[in-house]
Design an enzyme around this catalytic site. Structure first.
Site, PDB file in Angstrom:
ATOM      1  N   ARG A  47       0.832  -1.182   0.000  1.00 48.16           N
ATOM      2  CA  ARG A  47       0.000   0.000   0.000  1.00 48.16           C
ATOM      3  C   ARG A  47       0.875   1.243   0.000  1.00 48.16           C
ATOM      4  O   ARG A  47       2.000   1.240   0.509  1.00 48.16           O
ATOM      5  CB  ARG A  47      -0.919  -0.007   1.228  1.00 48.16           C
ATOM      6  CG  ARG A  47      -2.133  -0.867   1.029  1.00 48.16           C
ATOM      7  CD  ARG A  47      -2.963  -0.419  -0.136  1.00 48.16           C
ATOM      8  NE  ARG A  47      -3.715   0.769   0.195  1.00 48.16           N
ATOM      9  CZ  ARG A  47      -5.010   0.769   0.493  1.00 48.16           C
ATOM     10  NH1 ARG A  47      -5.709  -0.343   0.460  1.00 48.16           N
ATOM     11  NH2 ARG A  47      -5.636   1.892   0.791  1.00 48.16           N
ATOM     12  N   THR A  91       4.542  -8.615   5.297  1.00 52.24           N
ATOM     13  CA  THR A  91       4.429 -10.014   4.926  1.00 52.24           C
ATOM     14  C   THR A  91       4.904 -10.208   3.484  1.00 52.24           C
ATOM     15  O   THR A  91       5.352 -11.300   3.122  1.00 52.24           O
ATOM     16  CB  THR A  91       2.976 -10.522   5.073  1.00 52.24           C
ATOM     17  OG1 THR A  91       2.105  -9.519   4.543  1.00 52.24           O
ATOM     18  CG2 THR A  91       2.629 -10.777   6.513  1.00 52.24           C
TER      19      THR A  91
END
Ligand code: OX2
Length: 823
Positions: A556, A665
């Site tokens: 993001r 992640t």
């Protein structure tokens, strides 16, 4: 197992059985023929065929669970970023080869039909994808588990670029039908809001009831969560909102048809759209409605439907661990209290003991502005009974604080679940800390900082509650499916046990020194790049050169993640190539790949997207510069793109300011697929580096204590600008209008923000980052050394399997055990 009716067997697990079932689905469910069928028809028939193989396992799992109840994990999450379902269902059921062969026999291509699936984008990023990995692991590890969430009609928006600027379009993922969900309208639950409470005294005992103002129906949709080749199929239950029939009827009786339809729309709004904010909540009323809606429906579902009739709720903690995925589902704590006290008649203290034992809370952030807070005014209006319950929880908790720490009113105010300024508001992270048995962060450093900083008072109050569980990713999707070439190579070397026991990757270690293995490893990486070339060409019309180093930053768009630092590096390289400081013929050729969505209301993030695209256009359009570097920024990065991009990457950019990225992640996915990381000492990067070794990781930047110390002493970004000529050239070049057609005003806000505020210390880390990138170039020239490090990254990062994360949750928090499925 006792069964009154026999379970219907699956179609035969061979090519003939598969083909027969496929044609049946095409004919009877899609109502078409091979000749007439559209691609979507063919895809839907395929999905249903694969589903039919899993169906009897699903029934068996549910039936066995009913007859042999065991402690279950209920994972409550506002987001499940599932990715495409077909591929995963194929490998979980062992059908991949059979399907490919069966389809080929009918003149169809599995790969083509796979590509027709629209992924359900029911999450923003890491938090939602983590939930999807976790339920995959739980099923694979044979843990009775159920995921509870929201069936958003529109998932995360579809990103497009117009003049390099982000434009959002609705994600209508349900348009072509969703073969993976099964509606259970007969199991709908009524969920209420608003109104007031009434307290009466019966036989000297006070009893409060909630008289709600309005209600909606929650309709469950079930999704299969198949374990990998183990016969278990768990359930993900997503709730969708509808108007209540009673509501309709009343209005219909008044003859106001238009009003009745309006009511319908009003109710359905609750699950209409996923809020596109990631790590920064907006505090919108509809969002609180969503949260309560899915949490209340899920608790009701578990208590009234999953538990057998007559179950003694005093034993609830023996039967379930409710995991709260961040603060979004935390309203479940007062809701369970309401159910136990108001509806089931338990005494408050008994109910509180049960509630605290049933819940555990995962915190995913360190940014103070990311901790959800709901105005008391709103909470009282929407959920008046819950507000009363929260007050009582808070009163009793603060009494305990006083008892433990004395009458330190400053401390009491700091720890109060109710904030007083800037307005009275409920601090959901504090409510979660008080109402749960365990609180965990998502990487070692993050959990440490939670204890020491964000929740330090709570850690002092109840140190035993705090623990860490480092995140993980599922090896099924992110290695086995995404990287078939590497998977085959690993299996050839060490057998296929790694798919469900990723620690076995350590057996690859000796192969790092095997030149032939490294050559094949490089060949696979190159093949993965070719796949990416095709994808970007077909999907985005972007050309990339597979013979360049693939330097990837996908996540993001957030200032703390520092895409800007990456842009400064690109601009610096551009400048040096243009000025002749480096020679395009001899320098290491790189392709910088970006993928990032910005929250629609996050202005600075959107400016940064525009900057990346404008710099990219300039770089790619320059005849000299583009010989050595290119920028690719495909729009609408999502799980599907990640599955092709991650296996192709050489370099993984994990460059957040230390102390800001809770875990990450993506960093794990890249390392597991043999990319080297350039990264700060932040989140799970710390653990990645410890495991792969310093010599196989490009570390740079301030540490968290260093960054904090500079901030405390008064950070002055302009001093870095003044003292560093290279940095000055880069910022001056952006400010000059070089990337905005000569218009100096376009990127002025970005430059000025960097110079005068720079909350995430981009300028402080600039030089260190440049130096690290020099080391990257030097190392990359030695392809043998590089691929040795890449293989070691794979061999040493088995720790980051979400199976290991789940085992840690099981050992430290949930204490549930595997239940193999019989038959
Ligand atoms: C993300 C975190 O930003 C990321 O660091 C982490 O890896 C991921 O959650 C999974 O734990 N919303 N998204 C996150 O935190 C919040 C809040």
């Amino acid at each position: 197992m006792t069964e009154t009716t026999p379970l219907i067997a699956s179609p035969e697990l061979n090519v003939e059985g598969f083909t027969r079932q496929y044609l049946r689905e095409l004919t009877y469910t899609q109502g078409t023929t091979l000749e007439r069928a559209s691609t979507n028809d063919k895809y839907l028939a395929l999905a249903r065929t694969v589903r039919s193989y899993l169906m009897s396992r699903w029934n068996r799992t549910v039936t066995q669970q009913y007859h042999e109840p065991a402690r279950a994990v209920a994972y409550l999450s506002a987001e499940f970023l599932l990715g495409r379902q077909l591929d995963n269902a194929l490998i979980a059921s062992g059908l991949e080869e059979i399907a490919a062969e069966g389809l080929a026999g009918l003149g169809l291509s599995l790969d083509e039909l796979r590509a027709a699936e629209v992924e359900p984008g029911l999450g923003n990023g890491g938090l939602g994808r983590l939930a999807a990995c976790f339920i995959d692991s739980l099923a694979t590890m044979n843990i009775p588990a159920i995921g509870y969430g929201i069936r958003y009609e529109f998932g995360i928006f579809r990103q497009t670029f117009v003049d390099g600027r982000q434009v959002e379009e609705p994600d209508n993922w349900l348009d072509n039908g969703s073969p993976w969900e099964i509606a259970r309208p007969e199991q709908e639950v009524e969920i209420s809001f608003g109104g007031h409470t009434e307290t009466t005294t019966v036989d000297g005992v006070e009893k409060t009831t909630w008289v709600p103002g309005w209600s909606v129906l929650a309709l469950p949709y079930n999704y299969m969560v198949p374990g990998y080749l183990n016969g278990r199929v768990n359930t993900l239950r997503l709730w969708s909102a509808r108007a209540t029939h009673a509501f309709d009827l009343k209005i219909f009786n008044y003859g106001d048809y238009a009003e009745a339809v309006r009511a319908q729309t009003f109710a359905e709004n609750i699950t209409k759209v996923l809020y596109p904010e990631d790590s920064t909540p907006q505090g919108k009323e509809l969002r609180l409605q969503q949260q309560y809606f899915f949490v209340a429906a899920s608790l009701h579902d578990f208590v009234e439907r999953v538990l057998e009739a007559g179950f003694d709720l005093h034993d609830l903690p023996e039967r379930v661990a409710f995991q709260l995925n961040d603060t979004h589902p935390v309203i479940a704590i007062p809701e369970l209290m309401r159910v136990l006290v108001d509806l089931k008649g338990l005494a408050w203290d008994e109910a509180w003991a049960i509630t605290q034992k049933c819940f555990a809370y995962t915190c995913h952030t360190l940014l103070p502005e990311a901790l959800e807070v709901w105005p008391v005014e709103l909470m009282s209006r929407l959920l008046p009974r819950h507000m009363e319950i929260i007050y009582r929880i808070n009163d009793e908790f603060l009494e305990q604080v006083r008892a433990k720490f004395g009458n330190d009113e400053m401390l009491v105010r700091r720890m109060s679940i109710i904030a007083e300024y800037p307005e009275r508001a409920v601090r959901m992270a504090y409510l979660a800390s008080v109402g749960t048995t365990k609180i965990n962060g998502v990487a070692e450093l993050h959990s440490q900082l939670l204890r020491d900083k964000v929740l330090n008072d709570f850690a002092a109050f109840a140190p035993e509650k705090f623990t860490n569980v480092t995140n993980g990713v599922t090896p099924r999707r992110f290695v086995r499916l995404a990287n078939p070439g590497l998977s085959a190579l690993i299996t050839e070397a060490i057998g296929d046990g790694w798919v469900t026991d990723l620690s076995r990757l350590s057996e690859l270690e000796p192969f790092a020194d095997d030149a032939e293995f490294r050559r094949r490893f490089r060949e696979i990486k190159r093949g993965n790049k070719d796949r990416l070339v095709t994808l970007l060409k077909n999907r985005d019309g972007i050309d990339i050169d597979p013979d360049t180093m693939l330097d990837v930053m996908v996540k993001r768009l957030h200032e703390y993640k520092r895409q800007l630092l990456k842009v400064l590096h690109v601009v610096s390289q551009y400048d040096r190539l243009k000025s002749g400081a480096i020679d395009p013929a001899t320098t290491v050729h790189r392709t910088f790949v970006f993928g990032a969505k910005a929250a629609p209301g996050y202005q600075m993030a959107k400016e940064i997207i525009a900057l990346i695209n404008h710099v990219g256009a300039r770089v790619n359009g320059d005849p000299v510069v583009s010989q050595a570097l290119r920028v690719a920024f495909p729009a609408n990065y999502n799980v599907t793109v990640a599955e092709t991009l991650v296996p192709a990457a050489d370099l993984s950019e994990q460059i957040s300011l230390a102390g800001k990225e809770a875990s990450g992640t993506g960093n794990m996915k890249f390392a597991l697929n043999g990319a080297l990381t350039v990264g700060t000492d932040d989140g799970a990067n710390v653990e990645i580096r410890q495991l792969v070794g310093d010599e196989n990781f490009f570390l740079f930047g301030l540490t968290e204590p260093e960054a904090s110390a500079i901030q405390e002493a008064g950070y002055r970004p302009s001093s870095y600008y003044e003292q560093n000529p290279d940095l000055r050239r880069v910022l001056d070049l952006i400010a000059s209008g070089e990337f905005s057609g000569g218009d100096r005003s376009v990127f002025e806000p970005i430059v000025s923000n960097l110079l005068h505020e720079d909350r995430f210390m981009v300028l402080a880390d600039f030089q260190s980052y440049m130096d690290a990138q020099e080391r990257v170039d030097t190392y990359y020239r030695d392809q043998e050394a590089w691929s040795r490090s890449a293989v070691l990254n794979v061999a040493r990062t088995g720790f980051f399997s979400s199976d290991r994360s789940m085992q840690d949750y099981l050992d430290r928090i949930w204490h549930a055990s595997p239940v193999p499925i019989e038959g």
